[in-house]
Scaffold this active site. Structure first.
Site, PDB file in Angstrom:
ATOM      1  N   TRP A 258       0.716  -1.201   0.130  1.00  0.00           N
ATOM      2  CA  TRP A 258       0.034   0.019   0.155  1.00  0.00           C
ATOM      3  C   TRP A 258       0.725   1.199   0.034  1.00  0.00           C
ATOM      4  O   TRP A 258       0.242   2.384   0.279  1.00  0.00           O
ATOM      5  CB  TRP A 258      -0.860   0.107   1.033  1.00  0.00           C
ATOM      6  CG  TRP A 258      -0.145  -0.124   2.482  1.00  0.00           C
ATOM      7  CD1 TRP A 258      -0.078  -1.440   3.234  1.00  0.00           C
ATOM      8  CD2 TRP A 258       0.289   0.836   3.524  1.00  0.00           C
ATOM      9  NE1 TRP A 258       0.609  -1.230   4.382  1.00  0.00           N
ATOM     10  CE2 TRP A 258       0.627   0.193   4.701  1.00  0.00           C
ATOM     11  CE3 TRP A 258       0.154   2.157   3.353  1.00  0.00           C
ATOM     12  CZ2 TRP A 258       1.428   0.844   5.686  1.00  0.00           C
ATOM     13  CZ3 TRP A 258       0.652   2.764   4.470  1.00  0.00           C
ATOM     14  CH2 TRP A 258       1.384   2.227   5.584  1.00  0.00           C
ATOM     15  N   ASN A 276       3.752  -5.854   6.524  1.00  0.00           N
ATOM     16  CA  ASN A 276       4.082  -6.704   7.590  1.00  0.00           C
ATOM     17  C   ASN A 276       3.275  -8.055   7.549  1.00  0.00           C
ATOM     18  O   ASN A 276       2.242  -8.169   6.671  1.00  0.00           O
ATOM     19  CB  ASN A 276       3.398  -6.042   8.759  1.00  0.00           C
ATOM     20  CG  ASN A 276       1.780  -5.869   8.781  1.00  0.00           C
ATOM     21  OD1 ASN A 276       1.279  -4.862   8.036  1.00  0.00           O
ATOM     22  ND2 ASN A 276       0.833  -6.586   9.349  1.00  0.00           N
ATOM     23  N   ASP A 318       5.132  -4.827  13.752  1.00  0.00           N
ATOM     24  CA  ASP A 318       4.250  -4.105  12.540  1.00  0.00           C
ATOM     25  C   ASP A 318       5.116  -2.892  12.059  1.00  0.00           C
ATOM     26  O   ASP A 318       4.617  -1.948  11.951  1.00  0.00           O
ATOM     27  CB  ASP A 318       2.833  -3.659  13.123  1.00  0.00           C
ATOM     28  CG  ASP A 318       2.176  -2.995  12.190  1.00  0.00           C
ATOM     29  OD1 ASP A 318       2.073  -3.637  10.929  1.00  0.00           O
ATOM     30  OD2 ASP A 318       1.631  -1.837  12.266  1.00  0.00           O
ATOM     31  N   ARG A 345      10.090   2.096   8.348  1.00  0.00           N
ATOM     32  CA  ARG A 345       9.228   2.009   9.621  1.00  0.00           C
ATOM     33  C   ARG A 345      10.153   1.434  10.808  1.00  0.00           C
ATOM     34  O   ARG A 345      10.052   1.909  11.990  1.00  0.00           O
ATOM     35  CB  ARG A 345       7.954   1.367   9.518  1.00  0.00           C
ATOM     36  CG  ARG A 345       6.799   1.920   8.749  1.00  0.00           C
ATOM     37  CD  ARG A 345       5.762   2.457   9.356  1.00  0.00           C
ATOM     38  NE  ARG A 345       4.901   1.451  10.149  1.00  0.00           N
ATOM     39  CZ  ARG A 345       3.963   0.810   9.738  1.00  0.00           C
ATOM     40  NH1 ARG A 345       3.383   1.223   8.762  1.00  0.00           N
ATOM     41  NH2 ARG A 345       3.086  -0.213  10.527  1.00  0.00           N
ATOM     42  N   TRP A 558      -3.381   7.287  10.350  1.00  0.00           N
ATOM     43  CA  TRP A 558      -3.267   6.624  11.561  1.00  0.00           C
ATOM     44  C   TRP A 558      -3.133   7.624  12.978  1.00  0.00           C
ATOM     45  O   TRP A 558      -3.406   7.332  13.937  1.00  0.00           O
ATOM     46  CB  TRP A 558      -2.015   5.725  11.583  1.00  0.00           C
ATOM     47  CG  TRP A 558      -1.924   4.605  12.543  1.00  0.00           C
ATOM     48  CD1 TRP A 558      -2.749   4.715  13.417  1.00  0.00           C
ATOM     49  CD2 TRP A 558      -1.016   3.516  12.593  1.00  0.00           C
ATOM     50  NE1 TRP A 558      -2.307   3.183  14.342  1.00  0.00           N
ATOM     51  CE2 TRP A 558      -1.169   2.902  13.730  1.00  0.00           C
ATOM     52  CE3 TRP A 558      -0.032   3.112  11.799  1.00  0.00           C
ATOM     53  CZ2 TRP A 558      -0.550   1.743  14.202  1.00  0.00           C
ATOM     54  CZ3 TRP A 558       0.683   2.043  12.009  1.00  0.00           C
ATOM     55  CH2 TRP A 558       0.433   1.071  13.094  1.00  0.00           C
TER      56      TRP A 558
END
Length: 601
Positions: A258, A276, A318, A345, A558
């Site tokens: 994504w 993830n 994650d 991340r 988020w």
């Protein structure tokens, strides 16, 4: 000064490689007055050659005009400008507006798809959409319900549409697309629903599916050659993914796509990251869970993978690997190298040779990162290419129903999807970051198609022992793996950066400020409070000889999910609601485009 070159920015590249990219895209990319891709160029640099607005005069910026999208919740991505028309998109229901810049931003046409609202609760982390792309006279939109649509850029009429996934199984979309040659490349979301994720190429003229490559599964689904596809310089071998999963777990293994795509016309390779593994409970999925958390280099014509590199094997936190791959040609150790820079991340900034997949640099781009001591770059080591995990912060070792505390970064990463920018004038990367840590408690969960498949409870908070804020905006040297300067932010810097030839870097903040800083020093030169939090990406264009800067504001994503969805439980939003609770004191829901320019005098 270091020799630095950009890919896919100049007209010379289009002339040199007419068969290796889409001519209409190359033409638009070569014209700094326009923007035809969300990434600004194929190389994902988010750099503009426009310099009318510069470090000396940016303090004089004024609001030129505004436009309400008519939609609330998180506004990610940016408008496009092709000729005298600006194309603006919205979060769900993914309305597209065509605005005539010659007529005071008059609405020329409007496309409003009819999507089933039941897709909304299936979307992870807000109803965002990262924007449109332009190619061959068409505006390309990948809707929340996974419908890929080609619209006639002049009329808004639907040329064709095709369904890329099934929301009833948890498959949705939040990403933009990449038009390459005669194809359009798209990804899929659904890692929190146990989706077996993929990248798909469709024919640009007809919408017919050409190929689909999965992140996880048997070799034919991956589209890999066990003897020719490499990882860290060696063939991946037969069943490289299946061997790292227990039984049929790969069928619900995630690895979603994504994020962002980039493309090198010279090497004829496209690059992206997979996300993830499912679930978030590592105890339930023994093994490295390949090829989740992986940088992919694929041929866009066939989908065949040339190389892969897994950044976070057997992810326990994650740390989705979907962030952008920025392509530059630079001197490394005295040699000209085709480089790929990626801010993951997991908190490490990676520099790779994008032709071979060799990892050249892997360093923390936030000093608070503590889940691993380093990435092992010793080619003679058994752990070559792997992060060295600190046992204290291993949710796998600590076990199910145990709250592992003080893990840095939090699950939303040291940087999430908000894209960085690169300036060839400074040779630096400008990175909006999160300065956030977490407590993480995994628990056992059962897979049910179409239902959440998470298996962890999180809480988030500002990094302890620091400046007290939840973000930084940094300048990064990708050759040395070092921060050159860092500006603290009260909240995560969730808006995408834009670097310009005027020696100015722009970005937006969660509380709603558009900021401009000096590209060399980081000194703040200008800021303006827009009506809502900025999670969109700053863009620039030129109209009638005048440079403009534009940004969407509409808090969400988020980090802003509490405001966007009206959530109050601190553990909701996978821990973000409690972590960003203070945001409600600074901004509110919105949906507005704000356009800036210098005064006429």
């Amino acid at each position: 000064m270091r020799a630095v070159h950009l890919l896919a920015l100049g007209a010379g590249l289009a002339a040199a490689s007419p068969a290796l990219a889409n001519e209409s895209v190359l033409k638009g990319v070569a014209n700094p007055a326009e923007q035809v891709l969300q990434t600004v160029d194929y190389a994902n640099t988010r750099y503009s050659k426009l310099d009318q607005i510069n470090a000396s005069n940016v303090k004089n910026l004024q609001v030129a005009w505004t436009f309400s999208t008519g939609v609330l919740r998180g506004h990610e991505g940016s408008p496009l400008v092709v000729g005298n028309i600006m194309y603006v998109h919205t979060p769900f229901p993914n309305i597209v507006y065509a605005l005539d810049l010659d007529q005071g931003a008059k609405i020329v046409w409007k496309y409003e798809p009819k999507q089933d609202p039941s897709v909304i609760p299936v979307m992870c982390c807000d109803t965002v959409n990262r924007g449109l792309a332009y190619a061959d006279g068409a505006i390309l939109l990948h809707q929340a319900d996974t419908t890929l649509v080609s619209l006639d850029a002049k009329s808004g009429k639907v040329n064709w549409s095709v369904k890329n996934g099934d929301p009833s199984k948890g498959e949705t979309n939040t990403a933009t697309v990449l038009p390459v040659k005669d194809k359009v490349i798209v990804g899929i979301s659904g890692g929190e629903f146990g989706v077996q994720c993929h990248v798909t190429a469709y024919d640009l003229k007809s919408g017919k599916k050409v190929w689909r490559g999965y992140s996880i599964g048997p070799d034919d689904q991956l589209i890999v050659d066990p003897e020719k596809t490499t990882s860290l310089g060696k063939p991946i071998g037969k069943d490289s993914s299946l061997k790292t999963w227990e039984g049929d777990q790969w069928k619900t293994g995630g690895g979603c796509t994504w994020g962002w795509f980039s493309y090198d016309p010279k090497l004829d390779l496209m690059y992206y990251g997979s996300g993830n593994p499912s679930t978030w409970n590592p105890k339930q999925r023994p093994g490295d869970n390949k090829w989740s958390m992986t940088i992919w280099a694929r041929n866009p014509d066939t989908g065949m993978a040339k190389w892969v590199y897994q950044m976070t094997p057997h992810d326990e936190w994650d740390f989705d690997g979907i962030n952008e791959m920025i392509l530059t040609d630079q001197k490394f150790d005295g040699k000209d190298r085709p480089l790929l820079t990626h801010f993951d991340r997991n908190g490490f900034g990676y520099t790779l040779d994008r032709a071979t997949g060799e990892v050249l640099v892997a360093e923390k781009f936030d000093p608070v990162v503590n889940w691993a001591t380093k990435v092992d770059l010793d080619k003679g080591s058994k752990t070559y290419g792997r992060p060295l995990v600190v046992s204290k912060y291993s949710t796998e070792q600590n076990g199910e129903d145990v709250n592992s505390k003080g893990i840095c970064p939090a699950a939303l990463g040291t940087k999430d999807q908000q894209p960085a920018a690169f300036s060839p004038k400074t040779g630096l990367f400008y990175v909006p970051t999160n300065h956030v840590c977490m407590d993480y408690e995994p628990f056992r969960v059962t897979y049910t198609p179409g239902q959440p498949y998470v298996g962890a409870t999180l809480s988030m908070y500002p990094a302890p022992g620091s400046h007290g804020g939840m973000g930084n905006f940094i300048a990064w040297d990708n050759l040395q793996g070092k921060i050159k300067w860092s500006n603290p932010e009260q909240f995560s810097a969730w808006g995408g950066a834009l670097a310009t030839a005027g020696d100015v870097v722009f970005y937006g903040t969660l509380e709603g400020f558009l900021k401009a800083v000096d590209s060399k020093t980081g000194k703040e030169l200008y800021k303006f409070k827009t009506p809502s939090g900025i999670i969109g990406n700053v863009m620039t264009y030129e109209h009638k000889g005048k440079q403009h800067v534009a940004v969407l504001s509409g808090v969400g994503g988020w980090a802003g999910i509490g405001l966007a969805a009206g959530l109050t439980d601190p553990n909701a939003g996978l821990g973000a609601v409690g972590g960003y609770a203070a945001l409600s004191s600074y901004t509110n829901l919105g949906g507005q485009l704000t356009v800036f320019s210098l005064p006429n005098n």
